[in-house]
Scaffold this motif. Structure first.
Motif, PDB file in Angstrom:
ATOM      1  N   LYS A  47       0.878  -1.036   0.055  1.00 39.07           N
ATOM      2  CA  LYS A  47      -0.026   0.005  -0.114  1.00 39.07           C
ATOM      3  C   LYS A  47       0.980   1.033   0.030  1.00 39.07           C
ATOM      4  O   LYS A  47       1.875   1.269   0.681  1.00 39.07           O
ATOM      5  N   TRP A  48       0.600   2.303  -0.783  1.00 41.51           N
ATOM      6  CA  TRP A  48       1.142   3.458  -0.838  1.00 41.51           C
ATOM      7  C   TRP A  48       0.255   4.684  -0.424  1.00 41.51           C
ATOM      8  O   TRP A  48      -0.830   4.621  -1.022  1.00 41.51           O
ATOM      9  N   PHE A  49       0.804   5.604   0.321  1.00 38.42           N
ATOM     10  CA  PHE A  49       0.336   6.903   0.826  1.00 38.42           C
ATOM     11  C   PHE A  49      -1.383   6.406   1.193  1.00 38.42           C
ATOM     12  O   PHE A  49      -2.151   7.122   1.232  1.00 38.42           O
ATOM     13  N   SER A  50      -1.573   5.357   2.037  1.00 39.09           N
ATOM     14  CA  SER A  50      -2.661   4.715   2.158  1.00 39.09           C
ATOM     15  C   SER A  50      -3.677   5.545   3.148  1.00 39.09           C
ATOM     16  O   SER A  50      -4.834   5.273   3.080  1.00 39.09           O
ATOM     17  N   ASP A  51      -2.993   6.466   4.160  1.00 40.82           N
ATOM     18  CA  ASP A  51      -3.959   7.412   4.785  1.00 40.82           C
ATOM     19  C   ASP A  51      -4.052   8.515   4.473  1.00 40.82           C
ATOM     20  O   ASP A  51      -4.963   9.395   4.825  1.00 40.82           O
ATOM     21  N   GLY A  52      -4.023   8.821   3.089  1.00 48.63           N
ATOM     22  CA  GLY A  52      -4.067  10.109   2.260  1.00 48.63           C
ATOM     23  C   GLY A  52      -5.253  10.128   1.302  1.00 48.63           C
ATOM     24  O   GLY A  52      -5.935   8.932   1.075  1.00 48.63           O
ATOM     25  N   GLU A  53      -6.112  11.018   1.160  1.00 53.43           N
ATOM     26  CA  GLU A  53      -7.369  10.971   0.097  1.00 53.43           C
ATOM     27  C   GLU A  53      -6.995  12.101  -0.857  1.00 53.43           C
ATOM     28  O   GLU A  53      -6.649  13.179  -0.716  1.00 53.43           O
ATOM     29  N   LEU A  54      -7.549  11.770  -2.224  1.00 51.68           N
ATOM     30  CA  LEU A  54      -7.456  12.521  -3.255  1.00 51.68           C
ATOM     31  C   LEU A  54      -8.500  12.109  -4.140  1.00 51.68           C
ATOM     32  O   LEU A  54      -9.222  11.211  -4.211  1.00 51.68           O
ATOM     33  N   ASN A  55      -8.722  12.637  -5.382  1.00 51.05           N
ATOM     34  CA  ASN A  55      -9.524  12.347  -6.624  1.00 51.05           C
ATOM     35  C   ASN A  55      -8.763  12.454  -7.936  1.00 51.05           C
ATOM     36  O   ASN A  55      -8.340  13.531  -7.967  1.00 51.05           O
ATOM     37  N   VAL A  56      -8.823  11.376  -8.580  1.00 51.48           N
ATOM     38  CA  VAL A  56      -7.986  11.347  -9.943  1.00 51.48           C
ATOM     39  C   VAL A  56      -8.539  12.543 -11.013  1.00 51.48           C
ATOM     40  O   VAL A  56      -7.811  13.292 -11.513  1.00 51.48           O
ATOM     41  N   SER A  57      -9.990  12.710 -10.989  1.00 57.34           N
ATOM     42  CA  SER A  57     -10.436  13.378 -11.707  1.00 57.34           C
ATOM     43  C   SER A  57     -10.139  14.863 -11.449  1.00 57.34           C
ATOM     44  O   SER A  57     -10.072  15.839 -12.573  1.00 57.34           O
ATOM     45  N   TYR A  58     -10.275  15.135 -10.196  1.00 56.76           N
ATOM     46  CA  TYR A  58     -10.013  16.586  -9.607  1.00 56.76           C
ATOM     47  C   TYR A  58      -8.306  16.926 -10.189  1.00 56.76           C
ATOM     48  O   TYR A  58      -7.912  17.916 -10.827  1.00 56.76           O
ATOM     49  N   ASN A  59      -7.447  15.884  -9.973  1.00 58.28           N
ATOM     50  CA  ASN A  59      -6.081  16.069 -10.594  1.00 58.28           C
ATOM     51  C   ASN A  59      -5.852  16.204 -11.699  1.00 58.28           C
ATOM     52  O   ASN A  59      -4.920  16.903 -12.226  1.00 58.28           O
ATOM     53  N   CYS A  60      -6.785  15.640 -12.608  1.00 59.44           N
ATOM     54  CA  CYS A  60      -6.410  15.689 -14.099  1.00 59.44           C
ATOM     55  C   CYS A  60      -7.242  16.817 -14.663  1.00 59.44           C
ATOM     56  O   CYS A  60      -6.858  17.434 -15.639  1.00 59.44           O
ATOM     57  N   ILE A  61      -8.239  17.436 -13.902  1.00 60.65           N
ATOM     58  CA  ILE A  61      -9.329  18.519 -14.677  1.00 60.65           C
ATOM     59  C   ILE A  61      -9.228  19.799 -13.690  1.00 60.65           C
ATOM     60  O   ILE A  61      -8.824  20.858 -14.061  1.00 60.65           O
ATOM     61  N   ASP A  62      -9.851  19.497 -12.545  1.00 63.09           N
ATOM     62  CA  ASP A  62     -10.108  20.741 -11.637  1.00 63.09           C
ATOM     63  C   ASP A  62      -9.096  21.642 -11.272  1.00 63.09           C
ATOM     64  O   ASP A  62      -9.132  22.846 -11.464  1.00 63.09           O
ATOM     65  N   ARG A  63      -7.747  21.071 -10.985  1.00 55.87           N
ATOM     66  CA  ARG A  63      -6.706  22.046 -10.476  1.00 55.87           C
ATOM     67  C   ARG A  63      -6.040  22.635 -11.622  1.00 55.87           C
ATOM     68  O   ARG A  63      -5.339  23.590 -11.470  1.00 55.87           O
ATOM     69  N   HIS A  64      -6.289  22.394 -12.969  1.00 57.37           N
ATOM     70  CA  HIS A  64      -5.894  23.266 -14.094  1.00 57.37           C
ATOM     71  C   HIS A  64      -6.875  24.418 -14.460  1.00 57.37           C
ATOM     72  O   HIS A  64      -6.518  25.333 -15.069  1.00 57.37           O
ATOM     73  N   LEU A  65      -8.112  24.378 -13.895  1.00 52.75           N
ATOM     74  CA  LEU A  65      -9.121  25.538 -14.265  1.00 52.75           C
ATOM     75  C   LEU A  65      -8.559  26.793 -13.905  1.00 52.75           C
ATOM     76  O   LEU A  65      -8.944  27.871 -15.080  1.00 52.75           O
ATOM     77  N   GLU A  66      -8.151  26.994 -13.016  1.00 51.76           N
ATOM     78  CA  GLU A  66      -7.848  28.539 -12.697  1.00 51.76           C
ATOM     79  C   GLU A  66      -6.641  29.002 -13.725  1.00 51.76           C
ATOM     80  O   GLU A  66      -6.853  30.234 -14.046  1.00 51.76           O
ATOM     81  N   THR A  67      -5.796  28.270 -14.344  1.00 48.59           N
ATOM     82  CA  THR A  67      -4.766  28.753 -15.119  1.00 48.59           C
ATOM     83  C   THR A  67      -4.856  28.300 -16.617  1.00 48.59           C
ATOM     84  O   THR A  67      -4.333  28.746 -17.401  1.00 48.59           O
ATOM     85  N   LYS A  68      -5.679  27.215 -16.699  1.00 48.19           N
ATOM     86  CA  LYS A  68      -5.825  26.662 -18.035  1.00 48.19           C
ATOM     87  C   LYS A  68      -7.143  26.186 -18.670  1.00 48.19           C
ATOM     88  O   LYS A  68      -7.410  25.366 -19.298  1.00 48.19           O
ATOM     89  N   SER A  69      -8.160  26.979 -18.311  1.00 43.69           N
ATOM     90  CA  SER A  69      -9.237  26.642 -18.526  1.00 43.69           C
ATOM     91  C   SER A  69      -9.735  26.653 -19.841  1.00 43.69           C
ATOM     92  O   SER A  69     -10.271  25.933 -20.484  1.00 43.69           O
ATOM     93  N   ASP A  70      -8.907  27.574 -20.654  1.00 42.54           N
ATOM     94  CA  ASP A  70      -9.237  27.819 -22.216  1.00 42.54           C
ATOM     95  C   ASP A  70      -8.136  26.850 -22.900  1.00 42.54           C
ATOM     96  O   ASP A  70      -8.092  27.039 -24.068  1.00 42.54           O
ATOM     97  N   LYS A  71      -7.321  26.311 -22.308  1.00 49.56           N
ATOM     98  CA  LYS A  71      -6.223  25.690 -23.088  1.00 49.56           C
ATOM     99  C   LYS A  71      -6.981  24.142 -23.481  1.00 49.56           C
ATOM    100  O   LYS A  71      -7.991  23.721 -22.915  1.00 49.56           O
ATOM    101  N   LEU A  72      -6.604  23.684 -24.923  1.00 43.84           N
ATOM    102  CA  LEU A  72      -7.125  22.428 -25.361  1.00 43.84           C
ATOM    103  C   LEU A  72      -6.640  21.136 -24.330  1.00 43.84           C
ATOM    104  O   LEU A  72      -5.263  21.052 -24.208  1.00 43.84           O
ATOM    105  N   ALA A  73      -7.654  20.644 -24.133  1.00 39.62           N
ATOM    106  CA  ALA A  73      -7.206  19.279 -23.347  1.00 39.62           C
ATOM    107  C   ALA A  73      -7.128  18.133 -24.324  1.00 39.62           C
ATOM    108  O   ALA A  73      -6.147  17.445 -24.329  1.00 39.62           O
ATOM    109  N   ILE A  74      -8.366  17.966 -25.297  1.00 41.62           N
ATOM    110  CA  ILE A  74      -8.507  17.034 -26.220  1.00 41.62           C
ATOM    111  C   ILE A  74      -8.575  17.412 -27.416  1.00 41.62           C
ATOM    112  O   ILE A  74      -9.314  18.432 -27.739  1.00 41.62           O
TER     113      ILE A  74
END
Length: 658
Positions: free
Chosen positions: A73-100
């Motif tokens: 097990k790695w980092f087992s007592d931590g919590e996160l969300n993959v979708s947030y890490n892939c999309i949400d955290r970029h919105l403040e600086t990259k909302s208009d950047k092409l993702a796909i």
């Protein structure tokens, strides 16, 4: 165990230019520092990287928990969300950047910014919740290579559902096996897919699969990819857009612990029963993110194109998750490299300004058949990094790729990894000196070695089992529903390796040269035992492909009363196949003599068969099990529904033995 012999010599070295060294983010000093830190503090290295590269809702305090090895097990007592890490955290600086950027089979292009992708993922996440999907539920995705496949994957991750993507080329029976094993609650599909100018029915296969299985399935969401009619079962099936109607374009991401299963991906087992490879959330995403930065040097200006389908692990890590995690622009392509002609890949690169291109050696070798004049018609000047994945690339194809596609200026990132490893394990950085055919060295934090079957370390240039001696974050967690199979398959040397009791056996044979570079010899199951010599198939294939008249080759063994095993070669020429008779016999003898000259008489093929293509899946994987059946002269009883062109099997049925 007698050692596996390496019989092919490759001495060329391609060193990075000073201009290349100045253009990439990581310097030689940076790379050396990473290796040193990983060597001195294995767990601390990965833990610091996880804190730096990922956004955590609840920070972790435990790096590695190995108390129940080999269930790490790695980092087992931590919590996160993959979708947030892939999309949400970029919105403040990259909302208009092409993702796909998406190019369809017919050339139609769609573009999604990070803001638009966020809205689509949230809307579909709300749709899944409205259909009763909850955290921990399994969702099977059986889709074409279209943006909606990634949207569905990201939506599952957003709500904590576990997705299992099934490649759109699998038969209804194979699909049913995966639905049943996962205990899927919902299936996401399309009415059809488009590929090479053809329409491929998908919903029909889902219906057939659910007729005799899928007891857990309550709903089937159907995306209408084409205008073709589609049968919808009342009460079970629902149209994608009808299901989405009225849904909000915001969904608060569900935070899960780092070890929460992100997805299951089924891979064929030696018994024929597929294995559900289970990957975690935090550890998997970390390696996906880090290797996109390390190997591909992805930056704000890049257009990254990984040609893999999302039905395979490469499409998970280097399409659906890794590129988005680093905030890059990635390209998705629905079609095939030879439609409407064999310049399609290069046209796509030109039209969309692709800068980093990642594809399979099988695709490269197939396109080599059409010569160098075709790619020279396209502007490939924006390419700066090339990559290969799926199997070892033979030196001849490497050289063609380097010069004809990369113009001699683009490093080739030859990557070795597996469904089970989650991300790259052995691969060069862009500024690593390159040896054609070698995947170079293990990455920082990856402790790779070559051992014999007793777990004893081998010397330089001695072939044996490739093993990983220490756990890493993105490694397989278990086989879904079968912990015993997980341990027996991947950790058969428990307690045999000094200072590495939990040694992961990858199933490939390899050797390490005096410079520390790894050379993959093939699957352990494919090692040939010819007159007491243990030979890797990859080197014989490389020797054949280096002949000017050969475009592709696959080598397997068949039982032989005298030698133990005889070498059977299946060859695709870059010329017309000669008719039966003296001309064909002469060519066969030329190829046998060529192999003897290149790597030794012991490796000369005992029979050589010609065809217009090798039996490959639509993802480009060579179906070696079928070739073994043909070599033994047995009737093919295996499922051939995933083959791109099943007719090639008939071409290879009659051997020409000498």
């Amino acid at each position: 165990m007698s050692k596996i012999e390496s019989i092919l010599t490759e001495s060329r070295v391609f060193t990075p230019s000073e201009q290349l060294k100045r253009s990439v983010a990581l310097t030689e000093a940076d790379i050396a520092q990473m290796y040193a830190k990983a060597e001195s503090d294995h767990v601390g290295f990965w833990s610091d990287l996880a804190r730096e590269k990922l956004d955590w809702f609840k920070p972790f305090t435990v790096g590695l928990d190995d108390s129940n090895a080999p269930h790490f097990k790695w980092f087992s007592d931590g919590e996160l969300n993959v979708s947030y890490n892939c999309i949400d955290r970029h919105l403040e600086t990259k909302s208009d950047k092409l993702a796909i950027i998406f190019e369809a089979d017919d050339g139609t292009v769609e573009r999604y910014t990070y803001k638009e992708l966020h809205d689509q993922v949230c809307r579909f996440a709300n749709t899944l919740v409205a259909q009763g999907v909850q955290k921990g539920d399994r969702v099977v995705i059986y889709m074409p290579m279209i943006p909606q496949a990634v949207i569905a994957m990201q939506a599952c991750a957003r709500i904590g559902a576990i997705h299992s993507v099934v490649f759109g080329g699998f038969s209804a029976e194979s699909l049913r096996d995966r639905i049943d094993d996962a205990g899927a609650r919902l299936v996401i599909t399309a009415n059809a897919g488009c590929r090479g100018g053809k329409t491929i029915p998908l919903k029909k296969a889902v219906d057939e699969a659910l007729e005799k299985g899928g007891d857990h399935v309550r709903k089937v969401i159907v995306f209408r990819r084409t205008k073709d009619d589609v049968a919808m079962k009342a009460g079970r099936d629902i149209d994608w857009y009808e299901a989405e109607a009225g849904m909000s374009n915001y969904h608060d991401p569900v935070m899960v612990d780092s070890e929460h299963p992100l997805f299951l991906l089924y891979t064929s087992g030696s018994t024929g029963r597929p294995k559900g490879v289970q990957h975690s959330t935090g550890g998997y995403l970390l390696n996906a993110h880090a290797t996109c930065e390390w190997m591909f040097d992805l930056n704000e200006q890049d257009v990254f194109w990984c040609t893999a389908d999302v039905g395979w692990i490469t499409g998970h890590t280097y399409v659906a998750y890794g590129p988005l995690s680093v905030g890059a622009t990635m390209l998705m392509f629905e079609g095939v490299p030879t439609y409407p002609d064999a310049g399609r890949f290069w046209q796509v690169c030109q039209d969309h300004g692709v800068t980093v291109f990642y594809t399979a050696p099988t695709a490269i070798r197939a396109l080599m058949k059409f010569g160098s004049d075709l790619p020279s018609q396209y502007d490939l000047s924006k390419l700066r990094i090339l990559g290969t994945v799926g199997e070892p690339i033979n030196p001849e194809a490497w050289i063609w790729y380097y010069h004809e596609i990369g113009g001699g200026r683009c490093p080739i990132i030859d990557t070795w990894w597996q469904t089970e490893t989650g991300a790259h394990m052995l691969a060069p950085f862009p500024i690593t000196p390159l040896k054609p055919g070698s995947c170079t060295k293990a990455l920082p934090g990856i402790d790779a070695a070559i051992v014999d079957e007793a777990g004893q370390a081998l010397e330089d240039n001695e072939g044996g089992l490739l093993v990983i001696k220490k756990p890493w974050p993105s490694m397989i967690r278990t086989v879904w529903g079968d912990d015993d199979r997980y341990q027996k398959t991947y950790f058969p040397l428990m307690g045999s390796i000094k200072n590495g009791d939990s040694c992961y056996v990858v199933g490939d044979s390899a050797y390490q040269d005096e410079g520390g570079y790894f050379w993959i010899l093939g699957r352990i199951d494919d090692v040939l035992n010819v007159s007491g010599h243990r030979l890797g198939t990859m080197e014989i294939e490389s020797a054949l492909v280096s002949h000017p008249q050969v475009a592709e080759a696959a080598v397997v063994g068949r039982p032989d009363d005298i030698k133990g095993e005889a070498v059977s070669a299946f060859v695709v020429l870059n010329r017309e196949i000669p008719d039966e008779g003296a001309e064909r016999d002469a060519l066969i003898q030329v190829l046998r003599d060529w192999v003897a000259k290149e790597i030794g008489a012991i490796a000369k093929p005992d029979d050589i068969r010609f065809g217009t293509n090798l039996p490959k899946t639509r993802s480009g994987k060579i179906m070696r099990r079928l070739l073994k059946t043909l070599a033994r002269g047995e009737e093919i009883l295996q499922d051939t529904s995933t083959l791109e062109d099943p007719s090639v099997l008939e071409q290879f049925k009659k051997p020409k033995r000498l």
